[in-house]
Design an enzyme around this catalytic site. Structure first.
Site, PDB file in Angstrom:
ATOM      1  N   ASP A 144       0.855  -1.185   0.000  1.00 48.51           N
ATOM      2  CA  ASP A 144       0.000   0.000   0.000  1.00 48.51           C
ATOM      3  C   ASP A 144       0.890   1.233   0.000  1.00 48.51           C
ATOM      4  OD1 ASP A 144      -3.211   0.356   0.556  1.00 48.51           O
ATOM      5  OD2 ASP A 144      -2.059   2.124   1.184  1.00 48.51           O
ATOM      6  N   ASN A 192       4.435   2.394  -4.199  1.00 42.90           N
ATOM      7  CA  ASN A 192       3.511   2.528  -5.309  1.00 42.90           C
ATOM      8  C   ASN A 192       3.282   1.131  -5.894  1.00 42.90           C
ATOM      9  OD1 ASN A 192       3.237   2.646  -8.417  1.00 42.90           O
ATOM     10  ND2 ASN A 192       2.607   4.694  -7.770  1.00 42.90           N
ATOM     11  N   ASP A 231      -7.061  -5.210  -5.361  1.00 46.57           N
ATOM     12  CA  ASP A 231      -8.267  -4.437  -5.041  1.00 46.57           C
ATOM     13  C   ASP A 231      -7.961  -2.939  -5.133  1.00 46.57           C
ATOM     14  OD1 ASP A 231     -10.812  -3.760  -4.200  1.00 46.57           O
ATOM     15  OD2 ASP A 231     -10.364  -4.014  -2.067  1.00 46.57           O
ATOM     16  N   CYS A 273     -14.169  -1.185  -8.394  1.00 45.30           N
ATOM     17  CA  CYS A 273     -15.322  -0.563  -7.738  1.00 45.30           C
ATOM     18  C   CYS A 273     -15.803   0.655  -8.509  1.00 45.30           C
ATOM     19  CB  CYS A 273     -14.987  -0.182  -6.298  1.00 45.30           C
ATOM     20  SG  CYS A 273     -13.616   0.982  -6.125  1.00 45.30           S
TER      21      CYS A 273
END
Length: 391
Positions: free
Chosen positions: A246, A273, A294, A334
């Protein structure tokens, strides 16, 4: 009907098609005051009742197509009760889940998430705002909640002419609390900060998908865009080792807390990154038996689609190259503007460029406590695909 919202033929046709939204450009007359108002077509024919706000681009949000109903606060409480009854039938194996999902539950703009004995509310419609206190009181009394917090944030409220801020609407809500959800290998516990976390404190829409991937976890595992370790917590029980990636050191620190809470010590945390780290892992010849990808929403607007496609494809291509034969990867989007066909077409292109053959194990969407309403594509936004590399 003097205080009615009057729609153009195009606006009336939109409601007739089953979609509850009418844009300002498809109205002919709107009441000056936001609220629950009757809706009619240009000939005066009644079309039902809606949350109406002339200031908003989405000026009409249909509550009921039945002109004979009494669309008052009792009507709203009944809609809330129906949403809660639906969750009771679902009987989620978790104490953190969605109680109200806006248009999916016939309460446009209203989101309510439960975290154990607490709830967090987000309201994005000025017409509903005067009724929010009564709805929260009803919610708290029915569920026996200890506290309800309002997260009045985001551009939507500004567009509706509403103030932003965080406010306790009922009881007291702690700054941090612990919740759990079902995993393939037992309960998964994690910490939530309802005042500062993403959305209402946590990403609850992937709950079922996390457990599904956890059942496949083995060997070396990778969680890309891990945030607080939501997928990684489900990978750790079955994997020999998990790497979380992350860009936020603070998010990884919370992930580490969550791992300790569950007793997992087979985890490393990489602040980087994701695009760069995946390139480095590929260059180093690393392989991972289980991967979660995700990423955030790359296409928040339709015009973002070309750039979003390129970003999704690069990430998926690089993850696919890290999979050995027999390896399993969960990949998601998403972004509502990325359709199912767009997403799966991108995956097929990425697999072709990576020169790998993939079997689709499962295609899914958000958890059923985030219900989709037929004819309202905005209520189905999450794409989740589980893939296995084959010979």
């Amino acid at each position: 009907m003097t205080n009615a919202a009057v729609l153009s033929p195009r606006g009336a046709a939109r409601l007739a098609s089953g979609h509850p939204w009418v844009y300002r450009s498809d109205t002919l007359n709107l009441p000056d005051t936001p609220g629950i108002h009757a809706v009619q077509d240009v000939r005066g024919r009644p079309l039902g009742w809606a949350l109406v706000n002339a200031r908003s681009e989405i000026s009409v949000r249909l509550l009921s197509a039945d002109p004979a109903v009494r669309a008052d606060e009792a009507f709203l409480r009944a809609r809330l009760d129906a949403a809660l009854d639906y969750r009771a039938r679902l009987n989620p194996d978790a104490d953190a889940y969605r109680l109200v999902h806006g248009e999916g539950d016939g309460l446009p703009g209203l989101v309510v998430d439960r975290y154990g004995p607490y709830a967090v509310v987000q309201n994005g419609t000025a017409a509903l705002e005067p009724h929010l206190g009564a709805l929260v009181q009803h919610l708290a009394e029915r569920l026996g909640l200890q506290g309800v917090l309002a997260r009045h944030e985001g551009k939507v409220r500004a567009l509706e002419g509403l103030e932003t801020g965080i406010d306790e609407l009922y009881g007291r809500v702690p700054d941090r609390l612990e919740v759990q959800e079902a995993g393939a290998r037992g309960p998964v516990r994690y910490l939530v900060e309802p005042r500062t976390g993403q959305k209402t404190g946590a990403f609850l829409d992937q709950r079922v998908n996390r457990a599904l991937l956890g059942a496949y976890a083995r060997g070396a595992a990778l969680d890309v865009f891990s945030y607080h370790g939501s997928f990684g917590l489900h990978l750790a029980p079955g994997a020999a080792h998990v790497e979380l990636i992350d860009a936020s050191g603070a998010a990884l620190a919370r992930a580490e807390e969550n791992m300790r809470l569950n007793g997992h010590t087979n985890v490393t945390y990489t602040e980087a990154n994701a695009f760069d780290r995946l390139r480095d892992l590929e260059s180093a010849g690393q392989r991972f038996d289980t991967i979660s990808l995700d990423p955030p929403a790359f296409a928040k607007r339709a015009k973002d689609l070309p750039n979003a496609y390129r970003a999704y494809k690069e990430l998926n291509l690089r993850c696919l190259k890290l999979l050995p034969v027999g390896g399993v990867m969960a990949t998601t989007s998403c972004s509502f503007h990325v359709s199912d066909s767009d997403f799966h077409g991108m995956l097929a292109d990425a697999a072709a460029d990576a020169r790998v053959r993939m079997r689709v194990l499962h295609r899914g969407t958000q958890a059923p406590d985030h219900p989709e309403r037929l004819g309202v594509p905005e209520t189905r936004y999450l794409k989740f695909t589980l893939l296995e590399r084959v010979e």
